[in-house]
Design a protein around this motif. Sequence first.
Motif, PDB file in Angstrom:
ATOM      1  N   GLY A   1      -7.226  32.505  99.607  1.00 42.85           N
ATOM      2  CA  GLY A   1      -8.580  32.958  99.916  1.00 42.85           C
ATOM      3  C   GLY A   1      -9.676  32.048  99.396  1.00 42.85           C
ATOM      4  O   GLY A   1     -10.859  32.343  99.559  1.00 42.85           O
ATOM      5  N   ALA A   2      -9.315  30.931  98.782  1.00 43.38           N
ATOM      6  CA  ALA A   2     -10.314  29.988  98.276  1.00 43.38           C
ATOM      7  C   ALA A   2     -10.820  29.098  99.407  1.00 43.38           C
ATOM      8  O   ALA A   2     -10.050  28.645 100.255  1.00 43.38           O
TER       9      ALA A   2
ATOM     10  N   VAL B   1      -9.958  42.027 111.814  1.00 48.05           N
ATOM     11  CA  VAL B   1      -9.391  40.846 111.176  1.00 48.05           C
ATOM     12  C   VAL B   1     -10.086  40.689 109.830  1.00 48.05           C
ATOM     13  O   VAL B   1     -11.308  40.817 109.752  1.00 48.05           O
ATOM     14  N   GLN B   2      -9.305  40.416 108.790  1.00 45.98           N
ATOM     15  CA  GLN B   2      -9.879  40.147 107.479  1.00 45.98           C
ATOM     16  C   GLN B   2      -9.718  38.676 107.155  1.00 45.98           C
ATOM     17  O   GLN B   2      -8.669  38.087 107.401  1.00 45.98           O
ATOM     18  N   VAL B   3     -10.769  38.105 106.594  1.00 45.26           N
ATOM     19  CA  VAL B   3     -10.749  36.722 106.142  1.00 45.26           C
ATOM     20  C   VAL B   3     -11.079  36.743 104.654  1.00 45.26           C
ATOM     21  O   VAL B   3     -11.973  37.471 104.224  1.00 45.26           O
ATOM     22  N   GLY B   4     -10.355  35.958 103.887  1.00 48.79           N
ATOM     23  CA  GLY B   4     -10.594  35.872 102.451  1.00 48.79           C
ATOM     24  C   GLY B   4      -9.556  36.593 101.624  1.00 48.79           C
ATOM     25  O   GLY B   4      -9.473  36.390 100.421  1.00 48.79           O
TER      26      GLY B   4
ATOM     27  N   GLN C   1     -13.026  31.785  95.590  1.00 52.91           N
ATOM     28  CA  GLN C   1     -12.682  32.851  96.532  1.00 52.91           C
ATOM     29  C   GLN C   1     -13.889  33.139  97.423  1.00 52.91           C
ATOM     30  O   GLN C   1     -15.000  33.299  96.926  1.00 52.91           O
ATOM     31  N   ILE C   2     -13.676  33.177  98.727  1.00 52.71           N
ATOM     32  CA  ILE C   2     -14.768  33.605  99.589  1.00 52.71           C
ATOM     33  C   ILE C   2     -14.811  35.131  99.562  1.00 52.71           C
ATOM     34  O   ILE C   2     -13.810  35.775  99.246  1.00 52.71           O
ATOM     35  N   PRO C   3     -15.958  35.704  99.881  1.00 54.53           N
ATOM     36  CA  PRO C   3     -15.993  37.167  99.915  1.00 54.53           C
ATOM     37  C   PRO C   3     -15.044  37.680 100.994  1.00 54.53           C
ATOM     38  O   PRO C   3     -14.843  37.030 102.022  1.00 54.53           O
ATOM     39  N   LEU C   4     -14.454  38.810 100.750  1.00 53.58           N
ATOM     40  CA  LEU C   4     -13.586  39.427 101.744  1.00 53.58           C
ATOM     41  C   LEU C   4     -14.466  39.866 102.914  1.00 53.58           C
ATOM     42  O   LEU C   4     -15.404  40.641 102.738  1.00 53.58           O
TER      43      LEU C   4
END
Length: 171
Positions: free
Chosen positions: A133-134, A25-28, A11-14
């Motif tokens: 989210g990985a 925009v949110q990524v993760g 998982q990448i950090p949010l």
Amino acid sequence: MASSKPNVDTQIPLLTFPKVGGGTVQVGAPSDRWTMLFVYRGKHCPRCKKFLNKLEAMLADWTAVMDLVVVSADTEEKALADQAEFGWTFELCYGLAEDQMRALGLYVSDPLSEAETTGRFAEPGAFGIRPDGALMLVDISNGPAARPDLDELLDGMKFNIANNRPTRGTA
């Protein structure tokens, strides 16, 4: 503080970025689609403009396959000026913080002069993120001249998605 290599297949950090035009925009976070996150150096970089103009020309091909997020450490004013000048319609974000740069494993540079830019900025990076989210794919550079070929990258991502390919480089 040095950046460290990002951990693929985890998982990448949010990460939350302010978006040109308002909102964030949110990524993760879990998503219905894959996401490609492109980090660019900022308004001061002519090679970034060339790369992002090519991305804009291919935008329909990319968005048919996955979501796109493009971000730099620039201020909203600088990002907005580039968007207006080049007519970019992709999701353009700004304000990439140094801790976010380091969390992604990006190389971080100081400006050579105030004519270049006024604060630290991230060198280029591209991150393919699975819907859960990985982190599946990473391409980072320590300077503006080394970038992924957008045609090859898109073709590879189509193959990875269609064939549910495993993440490589985990050994």
